[in-house]
Design a protein around this motif. Structure first.
Motif, PDB file in Angstrom:
ATOM      1  N   ARG A   7       0.843  -1.211   0.000  1.00 38.78           N
ATOM      2  CA  ARG A   7       0.000   0.000   0.000  1.00 38.78           C
ATOM      3  C   ARG A   7       0.868   1.248   0.000  1.00 38.78           C
ATOM      4  O   ARG A   7       2.006   1.255   0.461  1.00 38.78           O
ATOM      5  CB  ARG A   7      -1.001  -0.034   1.148  1.00 38.78           C
ATOM      6  CG  ARG A   7      -0.726   0.326   2.597  1.00 38.78           C
ATOM      7  CD  ARG A   7       0.560   0.072   3.203  1.00 38.78           C
ATOM      8  NE  ARG A   7       0.583   0.296   4.643  1.00 38.78           N
ATOM      9  CZ  ARG A   7       1.203   1.309   5.250  1.00 38.78           C
ATOM     10  NH1 ARG A   7       1.871   2.206   4.586  1.00 38.78           N
ATOM     11  NH2 ARG A   7       1.182   1.422   6.563  1.00 38.78           N
ATOM     12  N   ALA A   9       0.314   5.083   1.416  1.00 35.38           N
ATOM     13  CA  ALA A   9      -0.639   5.694   2.354  1.00 35.38           C
ATOM     14  C   ALA A   9      -0.263   7.135   2.690  1.00 35.38           C
ATOM     15  O   ALA A   9       0.101   7.447   3.823  1.00 35.38           O
ATOM     16  CB  ALA A   9      -0.706   4.846   3.628  1.00 35.38           C
ATOM     17  N   SER A  11      -0.472  11.138   3.621  1.00 32.70           N
ATOM     18  CA  SER A  11      -1.353  12.038   4.371  1.00 32.70           C
ATOM     19  C   SER A  11      -1.549  13.278   3.503  1.00 32.70           C
ATOM     20  O   SER A  11      -0.570  13.974   3.217  1.00 32.70           O
ATOM     21  CB  SER A  11      -0.702  12.462   5.691  1.00 32.70           C
ATOM     22  OG  SER A  11      -0.352  11.325   6.432  1.00 32.70           O
ATOM     23  N   GLU A  43      -4.555   9.040   4.254  1.00 30.62           N
ATOM     24  CA  GLU A  43      -4.557   9.106   5.716  1.00 30.62           C
ATOM     25  C   GLU A  43      -4.964  10.525   6.126  1.00 30.62           C
ATOM     26  O   GLU A  43      -4.126  11.365   6.458  1.00 30.62           O
ATOM     27  CB  GLU A  43      -3.195   8.689   6.239  1.00 30.62           C
ATOM     28  CG  GLU A  43      -2.877   7.260   5.781  1.00 30.62           C
ATOM     29  CD  GLU A  43      -2.039   6.453   6.732  1.00 30.62           C
ATOM     30  OE1 GLU A  43      -1.108   7.013   7.325  1.00 30.62           O
ATOM     31  OE2 GLU A  43      -2.321   5.250   6.883  1.00 30.62           O
ATOM     32  N   TYR A 206      -2.944   8.505  14.208  1.00 32.23           N
ATOM     33  CA  TYR A 206      -2.244   7.867  13.097  1.00 32.23           C
ATOM     34  C   TYR A 206      -2.031   6.372  13.379  1.00 32.23           C
ATOM     35  O   TYR A 206      -2.369   5.514  12.551  1.00 32.23           O
ATOM     36  CB  TYR A 206      -0.899   8.578  12.853  1.00 32.23           C
ATOM     37  CG  TYR A 206       0.102   7.716  12.137  1.00 32.23           C
ATOM     38  CD1 TYR A 206      -0.188   7.219  10.864  1.00 32.23           C
ATOM     39  CD2 TYR A 206       1.307   7.349  12.725  1.00 32.23           C
ATOM     40  CE1 TYR A 206       0.715   6.396  10.200  1.00 32.23           C
ATOM     41  CE2 TYR A 206       2.208   6.533  12.065  1.00 32.23           C
ATOM     42  CZ  TYR A 206       1.908   6.051  10.817  1.00 32.23           C
ATOM     43  OH  TYR A 206       2.783   5.222  10.170  1.00 32.23           O
ATOM     44  N   ARG A 224       7.613   1.486   3.543  1.00 35.92           N
ATOM     45  CA  ARG A 224       7.494   2.931   3.778  1.00 35.92           C
ATOM     46  C   ARG A 224       8.847   3.468   4.215  1.00 35.92           C
ATOM     47  O   ARG A 224       9.795   2.713   4.422  1.00 35.92           O
ATOM     48  CB  ARG A 224       6.421   3.183   4.852  1.00 35.92           C
ATOM     49  CG  ARG A 224       6.755   2.505   6.155  1.00 35.92           C
ATOM     50  CD  ARG A 224       5.637   2.636   7.169  1.00 35.92           C
ATOM     51  NE  ARG A 224       5.973   1.934   8.402  1.00 35.92           N
ATOM     52  CZ  ARG A 224       5.126   1.713   9.381  1.00 35.92           C
ATOM     53  NH1 ARG A 224       3.876   2.135   9.291  1.00 35.92           N
ATOM     54  NH2 ARG A 224       5.512   1.078  10.479  1.00 35.92           N
TER      55      ARG A 224
HETATM   56  N1  GLU Z   1       0.594   8.656   6.254  1.00 36.18           N
HETATM   57  C1  GLU Z   1       1.972   8.485   6.620  1.00 36.18           C
HETATM   58  C2  GLU Z   1       2.806   9.570   5.976  1.00 36.18           C
HETATM   59  O1  GLU Z   1       2.408  10.139   4.967  1.00 36.18           O
HETATM   60  C3  GLU Z   1       2.535   7.139   6.206  1.00 36.18           C
HETATM   61  C4  GLU Z   1       1.993   6.053   7.007  1.00 36.18           C
HETATM   62  C5  GLU Z   1       2.543   4.684   6.744  1.00 36.18           C
HETATM   63  O2  GLU Z   1       3.055   4.406   5.645  1.00 36.18           O
HETATM   64  O3  GLU Z   1       2.415   3.859   7.636  1.00 36.18           O
HETATM   65  O4  GLU Z   1       3.869   9.847   6.481  1.00 36.18           O
END
Ligand code: GLU
Length: 291
Positions: A7, A9, A11, A43, A206, A224
């Motif tokens: 995934r 993800a 923000s 997110e 979060y 990530r």
């Molecule tokens: N939403 C988070 C960010 O943009 C990443 C979260 C994740 O990959 O667990 O930093």
């Protein structure tokens, strides 16, 4: 083997930059290499900082980069009910407690703690741990404060959580971007102290939303940035307490700016949109994102 599911993800509280490009392209590449899927999740629980313009911008940048994902985009702001249900389990099991100190009160408490707070323990990001004082409040006093509308956040009682788990806590981390070998990492959520799990006005944080969604979206591989490496400990403890499956992790290197700093939300000239507007091609951006 089960379908491998990756995934991306982001923000949507800022623009995508080269660091995001690296992350999404790596996830896409791995999903393709393992005949798996890559899902997209917004997110956006922080409904004040996450704006429709940033959300649209992310979709536009991904389309321009030529990155596709499988399925529907999951927008966290549409699923507060999922997180709230899980939060209530943690409340019922007394694994979280209402914490009433504001940032200023925390600072003052620590400053008065002797030595001007110099020896006060800090989390891996350098933030002082939350004082234990609120843990000793009686149920009656907590109810009274909540009934009076005092601001509070639900914090994980990490000592209670680790006692409940009563076994070593680890996560599986891949050794490299090709996902060749793995090793186990000791998860030390205690290093983060009693983290915020939900707020009075937002029934999640979060960490809580991530573990709920990784489970609901059946994510098998979380790939990530390495800035989230040590935060994985908090996510592992929540997964364990909630009986959620354990994904495997890979924390990739970060793309840094010319001064060696992490790229920021106000992306400036490393922003995908800015590069596009300057006439840079998607192929060049891929190269700049080192992928
Ligand atoms: N939403 C988070 C960010 O943009 C990443 C979260 C994740 O990959 O667990 O930093």
């Amino acid at each position: 083997m089960n379908l491998l599911t990756f995934r991306f993800a982001p923000s949507p509280n800022g623009e995508l930059h080269l660091g995001h490009a690296h992350s999404v392209l790596l996830n896409r590449k791995l999903a393709d290499a393992f005949a798996g899927r890559m899902l997209l999740r917004m997110e956006d629980i922080d409904t004040t900082r996450c704006t429709p313009a940033f959300k649209t911008g992310i979709l536009r940048d991904l389309a321009w980069l030529g990155v596709a994902w499988e399925g529907k985009v999951r927008r966290q702001s549409e699923h507060f009910g999922n997180y709230e249900a899980v939060l209530h389990r943690l409340i019922d099991e007394e694994l979280v407690y209402p914490a009433f100190m504001s940032r200023g009160e925390i600072r003052a408490f620590i400053a008065e703690s002797g030595g001007g707070g110099r020896d006060w323990p800090r989390d891996p990001d350098g933030v002082p741990l939350y004082p234990r004082a609120d843990k000793t409040l009686s149920t009656q006093e907590r109810k009274r404060r909540i009934a009076h509308g005092l601001p509070f956040a639900w914090r994980l009682d990490v000592d209670a959580a680790m006692q409940r788990i009563a076994a070593p806590l680890t996560w599986l981390e891949y050794d490299d971007e090709a996902l060749s070998g793995t090793h186990r990492v000791e998860a030390r959520p205690q290093d983060w102290g009693d983290v915020i799990v939900a707020r009075r006005e937002i029934p999640t944080s979060y960490h809580l939303a991530v573990v709920v969604d990784d489970a609901l979206q059946q994510i098998t591989h979380v790939v990530r940035g390495s800035d989230l490496y040590s935060a994985t400990a908090v996510q592992r403890v929540l997964q364990k307490l909630l009986g959620l499956p354990e994904p495997a992790y890979f924390h990739h290197r970060l793309i840094l700016d010319a001064e060696g700093r992490k790229l920021s939300k106000s992306a400036g000239d490393t922003g995908i949109a800015a590069l596009r507007n300057a006439g840079v091609t998607p192929e060049t951006v891929r190269r700049m994102a080192k992928l």
